[in-house]
Enzyme design. Structure first.
Site, PDB file in Angstrom:
ATOM      1  N   ASP A   1      55.256   0.069 -39.273  1.00  0.00           N
ATOM      2  CA  ASP A   1      56.315  -0.940 -39.299  1.00  0.00           C
ATOM      3  C   ASP A   1      55.879  -2.203 -38.565  1.00  0.00           C
ATOM      4  OD1 ASP A   1      58.726   0.966 -40.218  1.00  0.00           O
ATOM      5  OD2 ASP A   1      57.542   1.990 -38.690  1.00  0.00           O
TER       6      ASP A   1
ATOM      7  N   TYR B   1      48.561  11.874 -41.366  1.00  0.00           N
ATOM      8  CA  TYR B   1      49.660  12.513 -40.653  1.00  0.00           C
ATOM      9  C   TYR B   1      49.228  13.916 -40.215  1.00  0.00           C
ATOM     10  CZ  TYR B   1      52.528   8.693 -42.453  1.00  0.00           C
ATOM     11  OH  TYR B   1      53.040   7.453 -42.732  1.00  0.00           O
TER      12      TYR B   1
ATOM     13  N   GLN C   1      44.201  -5.261 -35.459  1.00  0.00           N
ATOM     14  CA  GLN C   1      44.185  -5.234 -36.923  1.00  0.00           C
ATOM     15  C   GLN C   1      42.893  -5.744 -37.552  1.00  0.00           C
ATOM     16  OE1 GLN C   1      47.956  -7.212 -37.642  1.00  0.00           O
ATOM     17  NE2 GLN C   1      48.914  -5.270 -38.173  1.00  0.00           N
TER      18      GLN C   1
ATOM     19  N   GLU D   1      52.035   2.620 -45.067  1.00  0.00           N
ATOM     20  CA  GLU D   1      52.027   1.423 -45.904  1.00  0.00           C
ATOM     21  C   GLU D   1      50.961   0.418 -45.491  1.00  0.00           C
ATOM     22  OE1 GLU D   1      55.091  -2.266 -46.842  1.00  0.00           O
ATOM     23  OE2 GLU D   1      55.884  -0.231 -46.847  1.00  0.00           O
TER      24      GLU D   1
ATOM     25  N   SER E   1      48.191   0.553 -43.507  1.00  0.00           N
ATOM     26  CA  SER E   1      46.792   0.959 -43.627  1.00  0.00           C
ATOM     27  C   SER E   1      46.405   1.197 -45.080  1.00  0.00           C
ATOM     28  CB  SER E   1      46.509   2.202 -42.789  1.00  0.00           C
ATOM     29  OG  SER E   1      47.267   3.310 -43.225  1.00  0.00           O
TER      30      SER E   1
END
Length: 371
Positions: free
Chosen positions: A15, A196, A247, A265, A267
């Site tokens: 996010d 994950y 980043q 999202e 990456s």
């Protein structure tokens, strides 16, 4: 334009990763004055060194950063544009200032390749209090908002991917051992792994142990905690742990790799811009709705069936055997070559379109004319 961007950190880094990229693109690429509200500055600080998680307000890289609280400073009222990321809802006192100012209000939605987002993109929602919220969808077609991408990214990436010495210097700076760099020089396949906890890393390790080409896995600290144990079998891949990085350096990690396993999202989009094969672990949702979103993207992505089979297996917890078989098939030379071509074609096609920040800036300018 003066804008407020609101970000609630739900998935650790995705996010804030999207919001931070958007804030910088609007500030640096379009001259906007941007204020970024974040409820979890500690997570922000992990991906952006220099952020002080203890400050209520700070300026960094041309962006005004505010810790989001339920009682914001009343002097920080709404301005021209309010962007709430992923339906996070600004705090009620800030909404009061919006009712006085009636800014352009954007709900920046999650990325999706599903066909229905084209018909919903840009639609207004009239509220009883007189405010109007517009739904804005990132996406992969001209009928959506597009993807975040910085100008000159392709040239920077191509130069870095062509410079082995620059890659070595970069990886050394992240603590990668000389022995691991020697593996790369001797033909090992380099892969990045950002997944994950339920990813079937055991199947990944088995497939790489059986592959005739050695492999090096680059994994952030704390990700896939059982990875080293899974890779101890004969012929198993080497593992290099990396610190969390800013980043631009995360992009370079992806550029160093031949194959990128990514999640969420932000990456995922950055791996697509690497123009290298990628495996996407999509954010899990109830009733497996996320798998429908995965299939929608796979229907647009020009990779061979071996790659799509691997991604479906990778998104099934406990599917170690299926992952091992699918990865072995995807790494076979003809399939791998087709996948590499597809990754380059996908990057070129998407890069030819305006990016999300450019589209959003134009959309807000049109809304401003109607006020």
């Amino acid at each position: 334009m003066q804008a407020d961007i609101f970000c609630r950190v739900v998935d650790n880094y995705g996010d804030i990763g999207v919001c931070w990229r958007l804030a910088r693109r609007l500030a640096h690429g379009h001259g906007w004055e941007v204020r970024l509200w974040v409820d979890d500055l500690a997570s922000f600080a992990r991906i952006q060194p220099g952020i002080d998680a203890g400050l209520a307000r700070q300026a960094f890289n041309g962006v005004d950063i505010v810790r989001w609280s339920d009682a914001p400073d009343p002097a920080l009222g709404a301005r021209d544009v309010v962007i709430e990321a992923f339906a996070c809802d600004p705090p009620e006192p800030f909404l009061d200032s919006m009712r006085q100012r009636h800014p352009a209000w954007i709900n920046l939605e999650y990325l999706s390749a599903e066909a229905w987002v084209e018909s919903c993109h840009g639609l207004p929602s009239q509220r009883p209090d007189g405010l109007v919220k517009h739904f804005y969808f990132p996406g992969f077609t001209p009928a959506t908002g597009g993807l975040l991408r910085e100008p000159g990214l392709s040239a920077e990436r191509d130069a870095f991917q062509a410079d082995t010495a620059a890659q070595d210097t970069f990886l050394r700076g992240l603590g990668v051992a000389e022995a691991h760099l020697s593996l790369r020089h001797n033909g090992a396949r380099t892969m990045s792994l950002f997944c994950y906890p339920d990813a079937p890393v055991d199947g990944l390790a088995r497939a790489l142990a059986a592959d005739p080409r050695p492999a090096l896995l680059l994994a952030p600290e704390g990700v896939a905690p059982g990875l080293e144990a899974a890779c101890t079998m004969p012929g198993g891949p080497a593992v290099a742990r990396l610190p969390f990085v800013a980043q631009p350096d995360f992009d370079r990690v992806l550029w160093c790799a031949d194959l990128n396993f990514v999640r969420g999202e932000d990456s995922f989009v950055r791996a697509a811009w690497a123009a290298r094969p990628l495996v996407w672990q999509i954010y899990p949702q109830d009733e497996n709705i996320h798998l429908e979103k995965l299939d929608a993207w796979l229907a647009r992505y020009p990779a061979p069936e071996t790659a799509t089979a691997l991604m479906r297996a990778w998104n099934q917890p406990g599917a170690g055997a299926a992952t091992a078989a699918a990865l072995a098939a995807a790494l076979a030379p003809p399939a791998w070559q087709a996948w590499a071509r597809a990754a380059r074609d996908w990057d070129a096609a998407q890069a030819a379109r305006p990016d999300l920040a450019e589209n959003l800036a134009g959309f807000c300018a049109e809304l401003a004319k109607k006020r």
